[in-house]
Design an enzyme around this catalytic site. Structure first.
Site, PDB file in Angstrom:
ATOM      1  N   LYS A  21       0.866  -1.125  -0.005  1.00 17.74           N
ATOM      2  CA  LYS A  21       0.133  -0.122  -0.118  1.00 17.74           C
ATOM      3  C   LYS A  21       0.996   1.483   0.082  1.00 17.74           C
ATOM      4  O   LYS A  21       2.209   1.207   0.277  1.00 17.74           O
ATOM      5  CB  LYS A  21      -0.910  -0.022   1.280  1.00 17.74           C
ATOM      6  CG  LYS A  21      -0.211   0.174   2.495  1.00 17.74           C
ATOM      7  CD  LYS A  21      -1.076  -0.324   3.839  1.00 17.74           C
ATOM      8  CE  LYS A  21      -0.187  -0.090   4.862  1.00 17.74           C
ATOM      9  NZ  LYS A  21      -1.122  -0.605   6.328  1.00 17.74           N
ATOM     10  N   ARG A  81     -10.472   0.179  14.718  1.00 16.66           N
ATOM     11  CA  ARG A  81     -10.517   0.650  13.380  1.00 16.66           C
ATOM     12  C   ARG A  81     -11.356  -0.111  12.574  1.00 16.66           C
ATOM     13  O   ARG A  81     -12.484  -0.480  13.044  1.00 16.66           O
ATOM     14  CB  ARG A  81      -8.951   0.509  13.018  1.00 16.66           C
ATOM     15  CG  ARG A  81      -8.849   1.529  11.702  1.00 16.66           C
ATOM     16  CD  ARG A  81      -7.290   1.661  11.300  1.00 16.66           C
ATOM     17  NE  ARG A  81      -6.790   0.512  10.914  1.00 16.66           N
ATOM     18  CZ  ARG A  81      -5.365   0.269  10.388  1.00 16.66           C
ATOM     19  NH1 ARG A  81      -4.681   1.388  10.300  1.00 16.66           N
ATOM     20  NH2 ARG A  81      -4.949  -0.726   9.739  1.00 16.66           N
ATOM     21  N   TYR A 128      15.621  30.824   4.955  1.00 17.80           N
ATOM     22  CA  TYR A 128      14.384  31.548   5.281  1.00 17.80           C
ATOM     23  C   TYR A 128      14.531  31.705   6.830  1.00 17.80           C
ATOM     24  O   TYR A 128      14.925  30.695   7.617  1.00 17.80           O
ATOM     25  CB  TYR A 128      13.054  30.888   5.173  1.00 17.80           C
ATOM     26  CG  TYR A 128      12.814  30.820   3.558  1.00 17.80           C
ATOM     27  CD1 TYR A 128      12.695  31.906   2.837  1.00 17.80           C
ATOM     28  CD2 TYR A 128      12.748  29.555   2.818  1.00 17.80           C
ATOM     29  CE1 TYR A 128      12.325  32.013   1.596  1.00 17.80           C
ATOM     30  CE2 TYR A 128      12.029  29.414   1.446  1.00 17.80           C
ATOM     31  CZ  TYR A 128      12.032  30.740   0.921  1.00 17.80           C
ATOM     32  OH  TYR A 128      11.730  30.541  -0.486  1.00 17.80           O
ATOM     33  N   MET A 168      11.457  24.322   0.230  1.00 17.30           N
ATOM     34  CA  MET A 168      10.524  23.457  -0.487  1.00 17.30           C
ATOM     35  C   MET A 168      11.451  22.541  -1.315  1.00 17.30           C
ATOM     36  O   MET A 168      10.867  21.253  -1.443  1.00 17.30           O
ATOM     37  CB  MET A 168       9.567  24.293  -1.460  1.00 17.30           C
ATOM     38  CG  MET A 168       8.237  23.344  -1.977  1.00 17.30           C
ATOM     39  SD  MET A 168       7.090  24.498  -2.978  1.00 17.30           S
ATOM     40  CE  MET A 168       6.372  25.136  -1.692  1.00 17.30           C
TER      41      MET A 168
HETATM   42  C1  PLP Z   1      -0.312  -1.589   6.843  1.00 25.38           C
HETATM   43  C2  PLP Z   1      -0.909  -3.028   7.397  1.00 25.38           C
HETATM   44  C3  PLP Z   1      -0.310  -3.915   7.685  1.00 25.38           C
HETATM   45  C4  PLP Z   1       1.509  -4.120   7.291  1.00 25.38           C
HETATM   46  O1  PLP Z   1       2.009  -3.251   8.483  1.00 25.38           O
HETATM   47  P1  PLP Z   1       3.486  -3.559   8.786  1.00 25.38           P
HETATM   48  O2  PLP Z   1       3.531  -2.902  10.137  1.00 25.38           O
HETATM   49  O3  PLP Z   1       4.057  -2.307   7.974  1.00 25.38           O
HETATM   50  O4  PLP Z   1       4.174  -4.652   8.712  1.00 25.38           O
HETATM   51  C5  PLP Z   1      -0.740  -5.265   7.843  1.00 25.38           C
HETATM   52  N1  PLP Z   1      -2.124  -5.285   7.873  1.00 25.38           N
HETATM   53  C6  PLP Z   1      -2.696  -4.251   7.973  1.00 25.38           C
HETATM   54  C7  PLP Z   1      -4.372  -4.418   7.946  1.00 25.38           C
HETATM   55  C8  PLP Z   1      -2.360  -3.151   7.318  1.00 25.38           C
HETATM   56  O5  PLP Z   1      -3.149  -2.156   7.064  1.00 25.38           O
END
Ligand code: PLP
Length: 397
Positions: free
Chosen positions: A49, A149, A278, A326
């Site tokens: 992801k 969650r 800056y 930036m």
């Molecule tokens: C992001 C995520 C993972 C991976 O987590 P890591 O700590 O990076 O290994 C696993 N399961 C779910 C549901 C996630 O959202």
């Protein structure tokens, strides 16, 4: 926006200013390290992801699958489509919530597998598939065992699974949950979540409703306790070569896959008393040689690290001075002879005897390495390389 992959005229400019280097050998090594601590019956999902935590989803997915991962995990439907469009064939779990009919249609079309967290969502999904006359879709039912969650309440798992089970068009592929404290040395809360998951499983088994696959572990849980491995582990951070916490370092040897590099674009001598950048937050207490580097906070270098960062130039550490802007930042390179415009600066990674890790930045910025990795923006091209890995310094238990 122009894409580096599609626009040949941009190709020669890829490494003119700043870029992200991804070592495919490190990615494969890390996947193999995890494979090495898993029983043959446990599959490895590479979590890719957020553009593979900033590394580039397609190159990471391909390297991870090549090295033995058999599943991919993404957060959103477009992330899954990007992989499919690039020709990736492995099963892809969408871990985020999917509610709109458009997303559901795309899931069916691209053969992605959604996470379902309540009966209503499952019903709408089943009806959408019926209208499309689509093939049955594998779905993953998520329980909330204590993360608060995404997930259906764990104590009602039997009702949830029974309801989805009788829907046409949906084929339950797995039941899963996610841990809130797997990276902490105190395992009390993790044990409670594990207990709840185990209870839900026992209840489902009794009703002959047990889904064919169970999973619970992220990177930290995979390293913390083999009892959490089940049929599949969902590993993100570890694939990229970082440890979730210092106490989880001993089981595998991981190699960071990402390096951040940029070039010196301008060099000059400035007199004592010069205010830099800056706000003149840095003032030179002596004459110094100043290097301007073509990378800034818009690329993912946290501005909060202004005047704290060190970078590596020709194998030597150099302090970053003044406010990070930036697109550019400044260095004091007085102590490094014979520099030229165009010389490469390593912001994260290794050069000579020195290594700078996302963990170092995370500690200074009061955040976690996950956020540092995800922070690198698409203005930086991702360059895949094959670099030999350092020999492990110590023996591993
Ligand atoms: C992001 C995520 C993972 C991976 O987590 P890591 O700590 O990076 O290994 C696993 N399961 C779910 C549901 C996630 O959202």
């Amino acid at each position: 926006m122009l894409s580096w992959e599609q626009t040949p005229s941009l190709e020669p400019m890829r490494c003119c200013r700043a870029w992200v280097e991804i070592n495919l050998a490190a990615l494969r090594h890390n996947v193999q390290q995890f494979k090495g601590i898993l029983p043959a019956s446990t599959q490895l999902m590479a979590v890719v992801k957020a553009d593979a935590y900033g590394h580039g989803a397609v190159i990471v997915a391909q390297a991870a699958l090549h090295a033995g991962a058999t599943w991919l995990g993404v957060a959103t439907v477009p992330e899954g489509i990007e992989l499919r469009a690039a020709g990736v064939q492995a099963p892809i779990l969408v871990m985020g919530a999917v509610n709109s009919p458009e997303e559901m249609q795309a899931i069916a079309h691209w053969r992605l597998q959604p996470t379902l967290v309540n009966p209503k969502q499952a019903l709408v999904f089943s009806e959408t598939l019926a209208q499309l006359d689509a093939r049955p879709v594998g779905v993953h039912l998520k329980l909330d065992t204590g993360m608060a969650r995404l997930g259906f309440p764990w104590a009602e798992a039997v009702d949830f699974v029974r309801f989805v089970h009788q829907l046409p068009h949906l084929k339950i592929d797995s039941l899963y949950s996610h841990l809130a404290t797997a990276d902490e040395p105190d395992t009390t809360i993790m044990a409670q979540q594990h207990q709840r998951f185990t209870t839900a499983i026992a209840n489902l088994r009794q009703q002959h409703l047990l889904p064919p696959r169970l999973h619970l572990a992220n990177t930290a849980a995979t390293l913390a306790n083999p009892a959490l491995h089940y049929d599949l582990v969902r590993v993100g951070l570890g694939i990229y070569g970082l440890y979730p916490a210092p106490h989880l370092r001993h089981r595998v040897n991981l190699q960071p896959a990402m390096q951040i590099k940029a070039r010196i674009t301008h060099l000059k001598q400035v007199p004592a008393g010069t205010g830099v950048s800056y706000g003149h937050q840095y003032r030179c207490d002596r004459p110094l040689r100043l290097a301007v580097v073509g990378i800034g906070y818009a690329d993912g270098v946290p501005r909060v690290l202004s005047n704290q960062l060190q970078v590596i130039v020709k194998g030597q550490l150099a302090p970053q001075i003044g406010t990070i802007t930036m697109d550019q930042l400044m260095l004091d390179v007085t102590h490094i002879p014979n520099l030229q415009e165009g010389d490469v600066v390593t912001l994260l990674g290794h050069d000579g005897q020195h290594t700078i890790s996302p963990d170092d930045w995370a500690a200074m910025a009061h955040t976690i390495s996950w956020e540092i990795l995800c922070g690198f923006k698409h203005r930086l091209p991702r360059i895949a390389v094959e670099q030999p890995l350092p020999a492990p310094a110590t023996a591993h238990s």
